[in-house]
Scaffold this motif. Sequence first.
Motif, PDB file in Angstrom:
ATOM      1  N   CYS A 281      -0.259   0.509  -3.980  1.00 35.79           N
ATOM      2  CA  CYS A 281       0.861   0.984  -4.585  1.00 35.79           C
ATOM      3  C   CYS A 281       0.281   1.389  -6.311  1.00 35.79           C
ATOM      4  O   CYS A 281      -0.013   0.429  -6.790  1.00 35.79           O
ATOM      5  N   GLY A 282       0.675   2.633  -6.885  1.00 32.25           N
ATOM      6  CA  GLY A 282      -0.165   2.813  -8.187  1.00 32.25           C
ATOM      7  C   GLY A 282       0.462   1.878  -9.085  1.00 32.25           C
ATOM      8  O   GLY A 282      -0.104   1.573 -10.159  1.00 32.25           O
TER       9      GLY A 282
ATOM     10  N   TYR B 273      -2.427   3.196   8.415  1.00 31.81           N
ATOM     11  CA  TYR B 273      -3.357   2.375   7.614  1.00 31.81           C
ATOM     12  C   TYR B 273      -4.741   2.958   8.112  1.00 31.81           C
ATOM     13  O   TYR B 273      -5.476   1.992   8.141  1.00 31.81           O
TER      14      TYR B 273
ATOM     15  N   ARG C 289      -5.174  -5.245   2.010  1.00 35.85           N
ATOM     16  CA  ARG C 289      -4.886  -4.313   2.379  1.00 35.85           C
ATOM     17  C   ARG C 289      -5.215  -4.184   3.837  1.00 35.85           C
ATOM     18  O   ARG C 289      -6.171  -4.728   4.192  1.00 35.85           O
TER      19      ARG C 289
ATOM     20  N   GLN D  83       0.735  -1.129  -0.018  1.00 37.45           N
ATOM     21  CA  GLN D  83       0.003  -0.108   0.058  1.00 37.45           C
ATOM     22  C   GLN D  83       0.673   1.385   0.043  1.00 37.45           C
ATOM     23  O   GLN D  83       2.116   1.363   0.062  1.00 37.45           O
ATOM     24  N   GLN D  84       0.341   2.201  -0.013  1.00 39.72           N
ATOM     25  CA  GLN D  84       1.015   3.672  -0.212  1.00 39.72           C
ATOM     26  C   GLN D  84       1.364   4.369   1.390  1.00 39.72           C
ATOM     27  O   GLN D  84       1.936   5.066   1.270  1.00 39.72           O
ATOM     28  N   GLU D  85       0.903   3.296   2.320  1.00 36.66           N
ATOM     29  CA  GLU D  85       1.420   3.973   3.649  1.00 36.66           C
ATOM     30  C   GLU D  85       2.935   4.137   3.841  1.00 36.66           C
ATOM     31  O   GLU D  85       3.585   3.635   3.445  1.00 36.66           O
ATOM     32  N   ASP D  86       2.934   5.471   4.321  1.00 37.46           N
ATOM     33  CA  ASP D  86       4.494   6.067   4.279  1.00 37.46           C
ATOM     34  C   ASP D  86       4.846   6.207   5.740  1.00 37.46           C
ATOM     35  O   ASP D  86       5.837   6.964   6.008  1.00 37.46           O
TER      36      ASP D  86
ATOM     37  N   GLU E  24      -4.564   2.784  -0.134  1.00 37.03           N
ATOM     38  CA  GLU E  24      -4.526   2.257  -1.239  1.00 37.03           C
ATOM     39  C   GLU E  24      -3.278   1.547  -1.770  1.00 37.03           C
ATOM     40  O   GLU E  24      -2.308   1.982  -1.427  1.00 37.03           O
TER      41      GLU E  24
ATOM     42  N   THR F 227      -7.999   7.233   4.049  1.00 34.30           N
ATOM     43  CA  THR F 227      -6.863   7.998   3.660  1.00 34.30           C
ATOM     44  C   THR F 227      -6.061   7.342   2.490  1.00 34.30           C
ATOM     45  O   THR F 227      -6.205   6.333   2.141  1.00 34.30           O
ATOM     46  N   ARG F 228      -5.308   8.088   1.837  1.00 36.02           N
ATOM     47  CA  ARG F 228      -4.574   7.654   0.569  1.00 36.02           C
ATOM     48  C   ARG F 228      -3.740   6.483   0.910  1.00 36.02           C
ATOM     49  O   ARG F 228      -3.365   5.469   0.194  1.00 36.02           O
ATOM     50  N   GLN F 229      -3.130   6.374   2.283  1.00 39.77           N
ATOM     51  CA  GLN F 229      -2.066   5.418   2.564  1.00 39.77           C
ATOM     52  C   GLN F 229      -2.807   3.928   2.621  1.00 39.77           C
ATOM     53  O   GLN F 229      -1.960   3.208   2.440  1.00 39.77           O
TER      54      GLN F 229
END
Length: 228
Positions: free
Chosen positions: A83-84, A73, A48, A13-16, A81, A77-79
């Motif tokens: 990864c593109g 998570y 996810r 995921q986009q979690e950063d 989703e 939120t975007r996080q």
Amino acid sequence: MNTDRAFLVIDLQQEDAFPLHDLHPVIANNASLLAAMRGAGIPVIYTRHVNAADGSDLPPGEPLDSAGRPLSYRAGTRQVEICGALAPQPGDRVIDKPRYSAFHRTDLDRQLRELGVRRLIVTGVLTDACVLATVLDAFALGYGVDLIADACTSTTEAAHNAVLLIMANWVYAIELFSTDQFLRRLDGEPHQSCRPTEPDQFAHRPDQFVATIVRLQATLGLPRREQE
């Protein structure tokens, strides 16, 4: 569709909220694997990790922000989703989970059994949390596991490798591969892998940790790397 196996991509995921070791090569390896799985007709299932936005239903001790919300998570939120570069395609499945294991409080087991899946091809993050928990539950539920070592990662290379050794020592239904070697296998070409044949096959003392990792990497056809 080839449904005796399924490709399980865990929490990419986009979690950063925390840094991940070698994330870009891991994403590239997963992209190669996804293309190969779809080409071979192997079902693709993403998970996810999603925490309730208000902080309800979290495990004890889960880190919270000043408003009592999950630090990572968080739903909405975007996080959360995917990864593109690894975005799901039509026909792929996406399963949201509230805990480390992809089997805990989800219908993953039911979906796999309906597909006739007997063996899981596993990648994702974190090797020492959600990947490990999922592999242990898969083993307990009677699934075989192909773990693609360089398509998984954690916050440090040491943590990632420590868990590879744990799985190689005690998950008897597992076979470990590098991405390149698994793709060779998928194409019916000669390949290397690590299939445990006895308990504690990679037993080691603390001072032997690096040497034991080098031995595991050699069985997977991976280049030797200096450990952190």
